[in-house]
Design a protein around this motif. Structure first.
Motif, PDB file in Angstrom:
ATOM      1  N   SER A  45     -12.590  -8.469 121.991  1.00 46.87           N
ATOM      2  CA  SER A  45     -13.307  -9.741 122.190  1.00 46.87           C
ATOM      3  C   SER A  45     -13.919 -10.305 120.910  1.00 46.87           C
ATOM      4  N   THR A  46     -14.293  -9.425 119.975  1.00 49.45           N
ATOM      5  CA  THR A  46     -15.018  -9.923 118.792  1.00 49.45           C
ATOM      6  C   THR A  46     -14.275 -11.019 118.030  1.00 49.45           C
ATOM      7  N   ASP A  74      -3.040  -3.492 116.415  1.00 48.81           N
ATOM      8  CA  ASP A  74      -2.649  -2.789 117.633  1.00 48.81           C
ATOM      9  C   ASP A  74      -2.375  -3.814 118.725  1.00 48.81           C
ATOM     10  N   ALA A 152      -8.541  -0.054 115.914  1.00 49.82           N
ATOM     11  CA  ALA A 152      -7.178  -0.373 116.351  1.00 49.82           C
ATOM     12  C   ALA A 152      -7.025   0.297 117.718  1.00 49.82           C
ATOM     13  N   LYS A 203     -22.901  -1.342 119.839  1.00 48.74           N
ATOM     14  CA  LYS A 203     -22.207  -0.677 118.718  1.00 48.74           C
ATOM     15  C   LYS A 203     -23.193   0.062 117.806  1.00 48.74           C
TER      16      LYS A 203
HETATM   17  C1  6PG Z   1      -8.133  -3.557 121.003  1.00 48.45           C
HETATM   18  C2  6PG Z   1      -8.735  -3.584 119.642  1.00 48.45           C
HETATM   19  C3  6PG Z   1      -9.847  -2.590 119.544  1.00 48.45           C
HETATM   20  C4  6PG Z   1     -11.105  -3.436 119.444  1.00 48.45           C
HETATM   21  C5  6PG Z   1     -12.330  -2.619 119.709  1.00 48.45           C
HETATM   22  C6  6PG Z   1     -13.578  -3.517 119.723  1.00 48.45           C
HETATM   23  O1  6PG Z   1      -6.943  -3.815 121.135  1.00 48.45           O
HETATM   24  O2  6PG Z   1      -8.931  -3.370 121.946  1.00 48.45           O
HETATM   25  O3  6PG Z   1      -7.972  -3.712 118.607  1.00 48.45           O
HETATM   26  O4  6PG Z   1      -9.768  -1.717 118.457  1.00 48.45           O
HETATM   27  O5  6PG Z   1     -11.159  -4.022 118.148  1.00 48.45           O
HETATM   28  O6  6PG Z   1     -12.182  -2.012 120.976  1.00 48.45           O
HETATM   29  O7  6PG Z   1     -13.422  -4.419 120.778  1.00 48.45           O
HETATM   30  P1  6PG Z   1     -14.515  -5.579 121.037  1.00 48.45           P
HETATM   31  O8  6PG Z   1     -14.355  -6.551 119.915  1.00 48.45           O
HETATM   32  O9  6PG Z   1     -14.102  -6.166 122.372  1.00 48.45           O
HETATM   33  O10 6PG Z   1     -15.867  -4.904 121.048  1.00 48.45           O
END
Ligand code: 6PG
Length: 245
Positions: A45-46, A74, A152, A203
């Motif tokens: 989501s970030t 990923d 990832a 986090k």
């Molecule tokens: C995925 C991401 C994963 C993500 C983290 C943080 O496919 O889910 O690549 O590594 O960056 O889980 O996720 P948020 O930004 O939702 O906290």
């Protein structure tokens, strides 16, 4: 933190997105269509706030999109228009709003996991310049971090965490079992520049373990570019447990 790592603490997630958008705009002026920058986006989501910002003026006009090529660190093994698709999020929030979408190379989420992994490995080695070890060297890799310390789709304790002799591999989400294709740490640490974007109080605990305790039990703490730069772009809520400098 070692010498080529920096910590940037922003008031809120919107300012993280603005910083990353400016960084992309600047990067895009340093490349050409003949020699584009190879960039890997993160999922989750970030980055969605960043995609929305880039989809509108001024960034939609300032960024030299033809000088950029996008990949994903990923991807979930789902159709490209699935709400779970990392490509789908970037396409829905950014690419489809641009007059001329940039070049992108997504994971073939409709294939079987192993087929998708083989296909993406071939794409990475064919489309991204490789170093003397045959590892694709990205100009910029954007990463997120889960509260469990994954980055990832390299999850703590899964086999992919220790793979050093490959550039991508398969993973399963520890709770849902969702299959994913992910960069290995080898590709991440070969990049010229790596930026973590992490926000929110959820986090904070893991950020302390990763950034200050450098606990490499957690994949996010294993990110240490061999010669590239590493920056942590976090908001105040995520940084609450970090020791004041
Ligand atoms: C995925 C991401 C994963 C993500 C983290 C943080 O496919 O889910 O690549 O590594 O960056 O889980 O996720 P948020 O930004 O939702 O906290």
């Amino acid at each position: 933190m070692n010498s080529n790592t920096s910590l940037l603490v922003f008031e809120n997630p919107g300012l993280i997105a603005y910083y990353a958008a400016q960084k992309l705009a600047t990067l895009s002026t340093k490349f050409t269509p003949a020699k584009p920058a190879n960039i890997a986006l993160s999922g989750g989501s970030t980055p969605k706030a960043l995609f929305k910002l880039l989809a509108e003026a001024p960034f939609s006009e300032v960024v030299q999109w033809k000088n950029l090529r996008f990949f994903w660190g990923d991807e979930r093994i789902v159709p490209p228009n699935d709400p779970e698709s990392n490509f789908g999020a970037a396409n829905e929030l950014l690419f489809r709003h641009l007059p001329e979408p940039p070049m992108y190379y997504r994971v073939a989420g409709l294939l079987q996991p192993e087929e998708a992994n083989v296909q993406y490995r071939n794409v990475l080695t064919q489309m991204v310049p490789i170093n003397e070890y045959g590892i694709p060297v990205f100009d910029w890799i954007m990463l997120g971090m889960g509260s469990d310390g994954h980055t990832a789709s390299i999850f703590p304790g899964q086999p992919l965490q220790n793979v050093q002799d490959d550039i991508c591999g398969l993973a399963s989400h520890p709770e849902t079992g969702q299959k994913r294709v992910s960069f290995t740490m080898t590709v991440i640490n070969a990049a010229r520049d790596v930026s973590f974007l992490a926000a929110g109080a959820g986090k904070a605990e893991m950020l302390k373990r990763v950034i200050e305790e450098e606990d490499t039990t957690y994949p996010a703490a294993q990110v240490a570019p061999v010669s590239g730069g590493l920056e942590w772009c976090v908001d105040k809520a995520a940084a609450t447990l970090l020791s004041p400098k």
